[in-house]
Scaffold this motif. Structure first.
Motif, PDB file in Angstrom:
ATOM      1  N   PHE A 111      17.126   7.463   2.280  1.00 42.94           N
ATOM      2  CA  PHE A 111      16.840   8.856   2.596  1.00 42.94           C
ATOM      3  C   PHE A 111      18.156   9.537   2.927  1.00 42.94           C
ATOM      4  CE2 PHE A 111      13.162   6.318   3.787  1.00 42.94           C
ATOM      5  CZ  PHE A 111      12.162   6.954   3.060  1.00 42.94           C
ATOM      6  N   ASP A 112      18.468  10.616   2.211  1.00 42.37           N
ATOM      7  CA  ASP A 112      19.719  11.336   2.421  1.00 42.37           C
ATOM      8  C   ASP A 112      19.622  12.405   3.498  1.00 42.37           C
ATOM      9  OD1 ASP A 112      21.031   9.912   0.386  1.00 42.37           O
ATOM     10  OD2 ASP A 112      20.208  11.252  -1.135  1.00 42.37           O
ATOM     11  N   ASN A 113      18.398  12.783   3.855  1.00 42.39           N
ATOM     12  CA  ASN A 113      18.229  13.807   4.881  1.00 42.39           C
ATOM     13  C   ASN A 113      16.858  13.659   5.533  1.00 42.39           C
ATOM     14  OD1 ASN A 113      16.238  15.528   3.381  1.00 42.39           O
ATOM     15  ND2 ASN A 113      17.972  15.714   1.966  1.00 42.39           N
ATOM     16  N   PRO A 114      16.685  14.248   6.693  1.00 45.89           N
ATOM     17  CA  PRO A 114      15.406  14.118   7.408  1.00 45.89           C
ATOM     18  C   PRO A 114      14.211  14.652   6.626  1.00 45.89           C
ATOM     19  CG  PRO A 114      17.104  14.929   8.885  1.00 45.89           C
ATOM     20  CD  PRO A 114      17.693  14.945   7.502  1.00 45.89           C
ATOM     21  N   ARG A 115      14.407  15.666   5.800  1.00 47.31           N
ATOM     22  CA  ARG A 115      13.306  16.233   5.019  1.00 47.31           C
ATOM     23  C   ARG A 115      12.734  15.179   4.061  1.00 47.31           C
ATOM     24  NH1 ARG A 115      15.713  20.333   2.245  1.00 47.31           N
ATOM     25  NH2 ARG A 115      16.115  21.286   4.245  1.00 47.31           N
ATOM     26  N   GLN A 116      13.607  14.414   3.415  1.00 42.39           N
ATOM     27  CA  GLN A 116      13.129  13.353   2.521  1.00 42.39           C
ATOM     28  C   GLN A 116      12.304  12.330   3.292  1.00 42.39           C
ATOM     29  OE1 GLN A 116      16.713  11.725   0.847  1.00 42.39           O
ATOM     30  NE2 GLN A 116      16.536  12.970  -1.014  1.00 42.39           N
ATOM     31  N   LEU A 117      12.780  11.950   4.456  1.00 41.32           N
ATOM     32  CA  LEU A 117      12.063  10.977   5.280  1.00 41.32           C
ATOM     33  C   LEU A 117      10.709  11.531   5.708  1.00 41.32           C
ATOM     34  CD1 LEU A 117      11.863   8.339   6.869  1.00 41.32           C
ATOM     35  CD2 LEU A 117      13.196   9.425   8.687  1.00 41.32           C
ATOM     36  N   ASP A 118      10.674  12.776   6.138  1.00 45.66           N
ATOM     37  CA  ASP A 118       9.408  13.399   6.552  1.00 45.66           C
ATOM     38  C   ASP A 118       8.399  13.415   5.405  1.00 45.66           C
ATOM     39  OD1 ASP A 118      10.379  13.837   9.098  1.00 45.66           O
ATOM     40  OD2 ASP A 118      10.897  15.938   8.722  1.00 45.66           O
ATOM     41  N   ARG A 119       8.863  13.770   4.191  1.00 48.29           N
ATOM     42  CA  ARG A 119       7.964  13.799   3.034  1.00 48.29           C
ATOM     43  C   ARG A 119       7.422  12.402   2.738  1.00 48.29           C
ATOM     44  NH1 ARG A 119      11.655  17.746   0.418  1.00 48.29           N
ATOM     45  NH2 ARG A 119      12.601  15.969  -0.603  1.00 48.29           N
ATOM     46  N   TYR A 120       8.271  11.394   2.844  1.00 49.43           N
ATOM     47  CA  TYR A 120       7.836  10.019   2.599  1.00 49.43           C
ATOM     48  C   TYR A 120       6.791   9.592   3.629  1.00 49.43           C
ATOM     49  CZ  TYR A 120       8.011   5.010   1.727  1.00 49.43           C
ATOM     50  OH  TYR A 120       7.675   3.706   1.430  1.00 49.43           O
ATOM     51  N   LEU A 121       7.025   9.911   4.883  1.00 50.52           N
ATOM     52  CA  LEU A 121       6.069   9.548   5.937  1.00 50.52           C
ATOM     53  C   LEU A 121       4.745  10.283   5.752  1.00 50.52           C
ATOM     54  CD1 LEU A 121       8.471   9.395   9.010  1.00 50.52           C
ATOM     55  CD2 LEU A 121       7.478   7.471   7.736  1.00 50.52           C
ATOM     56  N   GLU A 122       4.802  11.541   5.330  1.00 49.69           N
ATOM     57  CA  GLU A 122       3.570  12.284   5.031  1.00 49.69           C
ATOM     58  C   GLU A 122       2.813  11.623   3.885  1.00 49.69           C
ATOM     59  OE1 GLU A 122       4.586  16.356   4.263  1.00 49.69           O
ATOM     60  OE2 GLU A 122       5.393  16.641   6.298  1.00 49.69           O
ATOM     61  N   TYR A 123       3.560  11.201   2.860  1.00 47.30           N
ATOM     62  CA  TYR A 123       2.945  10.506   1.725  1.00 47.30           C
ATOM     63  C   TYR A 123       2.234   9.233   2.199  1.00 47.30           C
ATOM     64  CZ  TYR A 123       2.709   7.216  -2.150  1.00 47.30           C
ATOM     65  OH  TYR A 123       2.288   6.272  -3.044  1.00 47.30           O
ATOM     66  N   LEU A 124       2.901   8.455   3.041  1.00 45.78           N
ATOM     67  CA  LEU A 124       2.291   7.223   3.544  1.00 45.78           C
ATOM     68  C   LEU A 124       1.042   7.526   4.366  1.00 45.78           C
ATOM     69  CD1 LEU A 124       5.319   5.040   4.693  1.00 45.78           C
ATOM     70  CD2 LEU A 124       3.963   4.823   2.606  1.00 45.78           C
ATOM     71  N   ASP A 125       1.097   8.590   5.134  1.00 45.83           N
ATOM     72  CA  ASP A 125      -0.031   8.965   5.983  1.00 45.83           C
ATOM     73  C   ASP A 125      -1.233   9.387   5.137  1.00 45.83           C
ATOM     74  OD1 ASP A 125      -1.067   9.251   8.589  1.00 45.83           O
ATOM     75  OD2 ASP A 125      -0.850  11.438   8.434  1.00 45.83           O
ATOM     76  N   GLU A 126      -0.966  10.013   3.982  1.00 40.75           N
ATOM     77  CA  GLU A 126      -2.034  10.498   3.111  1.00 40.75           C
ATOM     78  C   GLU A 126      -2.497   9.467   2.098  1.00 40.75           C
ATOM     79  OE1 GLU A 126      -0.368  14.003   1.393  1.00 40.75           O
ATOM     80  OE2 GLU A 126      -0.279  15.047   3.333  1.00 40.75           O
ATOM     81  N   ALA A 127      -1.710   8.416   1.878  1.00 33.81           N
ATOM     82  CA  ALA A 127      -2.056   7.406   0.877  1.00 33.81           C
ATOM     83  C   ALA A 127      -3.330   6.669   1.293  1.00 33.81           C
ATOM     84  CB  ALA A 127      -0.903   6.421   0.714  1.00 33.81           C
ATOM     85  N   PRO A 128      -4.135   6.277   0.301  1.00 33.98           N
ATOM     86  CA  PRO A 128      -5.354   5.516   0.635  1.00 33.98           C
ATOM     87  C   PRO A 128      -4.990   4.220   1.346  1.00 33.98           C
ATOM     88  CG  PRO A 128      -5.290   6.082  -1.713  1.00 33.98           C
ATOM     89  CD  PRO A 128      -3.977   6.480  -1.122  1.00 33.98           C
ATOM     90  N   LYS A 129      -5.738   3.917   2.376  1.00 37.94           N
ATOM     91  CA  LYS A 129      -5.508   2.680   3.141  1.00 37.94           C
ATOM     92  C   LYS A 129      -6.169   1.514   2.418  1.00 37.94           C
ATOM     93  CE  LYS A 129      -3.685   5.194   6.337  1.00 37.94           C
ATOM     94  NZ  LYS A 129      -2.712   6.041   5.751  1.00 37.94           N
ATOM     95  N   GLU A 130      -5.532   0.337   2.512  1.00 40.15           N
ATOM     96  CA  GLU A 130      -6.088  -0.855   1.882  1.00 40.15           C
ATOM     97  C   GLU A 130      -7.413  -1.208   2.561  1.00 40.15           C
ATOM     98  OE1 GLU A 130      -1.893  -3.031   0.716  1.00 40.15           O
ATOM     99  OE2 GLU A 130      -3.335  -4.064   1.961  1.00 40.15           O
ATOM    100  N   MET A 131      -8.358  -1.629   1.759  1.00 41.12           N
ATOM    101  CA  MET A 131      -9.639  -2.040   2.307  1.00 41.12           C
ATOM    102  C   MET A 131      -9.478  -3.414   2.947  1.00 41.12           C
ATOM    103  SD  MET A 131     -11.984   0.291   1.209  1.00 41.12           S
ATOM    104  CE  MET A 131     -13.523  -0.548   1.028  1.00 41.12           C
ATOM    105  N   SER A 132      -9.991  -3.566   4.143  1.00 41.51           N
ATOM    106  CA  SER A 132      -9.906  -4.879   4.786  1.00 41.51           C
ATOM    107  C   SER A 132     -11.121  -5.712   4.376  1.00 41.51           C
ATOM    108  CB  SER A 132      -9.843  -4.726   6.306  1.00 41.51           C
ATOM    109  OG  SER A 132     -10.967  -4.004   6.749  1.00 41.51           O
ATOM    110  N   ALA A 133     -10.926  -7.025   4.311  1.00 43.94           N
ATOM    111  CA  ALA A 133     -11.983  -7.927   3.857  1.00 43.94           C
ATOM    112  C   ALA A 133     -13.029  -8.136   4.911  1.00 43.94           C
ATOM    113  CB  ALA A 133     -11.377  -9.264   3.462  1.00 43.94           C
TER     114      ALA A 133
END
Length: 133
Positions: A111-133
């Protein structure tokens, strides 16, 4: 903590099945890389890093920050500010060389700047969570 004791502690910690470590202490970097799946490299500018370090000092001088161990008080150090100021020239090239040499063993996300990191963290937060067995 003495270097030998610190290295023993790092060795103990990376034996766990799952772990997260932060920091750029290059003395244990190769050891940590030997057991990691991903590296998140914050390659932020020197002015930003200096600004944030100074801001922390003024905000927390003589107190423990929320991210510090109890009893560890924020303090001012010209040596630390100099380390930040010279990091990109003195330390970063060797660190990037080591990361590049070991790159096939883990995922490297830079990550070259905080904005890139924030976008990545938002993406992770919105990504579908793995289904637990």
């Amino acid at each position: 903590m003495e270097t030998k004791l610190w290295m023993q502690e790092v060795e103990r910690l990376i034996e766990a099945e799952e772990w997260v470590m932060d920091g750029n202490y290059d003395g244990s970097l190769e050891l940590r890389l030997s057991r990691t799946e991903a590296v998140f490299y914050l390659d932020f500018s020197t002015p930003l890093c200096l600004f944030r370090a100074c801001k922390r000092v003024f905000q927390y001088i003589g107190k423990s920050r929320p991210d510090m161990a109890p009893g560890c008080q924020e303090r001012f150090s010209l040596e630390f500010l100099n380390w930040i100021a010279t990091f990109r020239k003195k330390i970063r090239p060797g660190m990037l060389k080591l990361l590049s040499a070991k790159k096939g063993n883990f995922q490297l996300i830079t990550f070259d700047n905080p904005r890139q990191l924030d976008r990545y963290l938002e993406y992770l937060d919105e990504a579908p969570k793995e289904m637990s067995a």
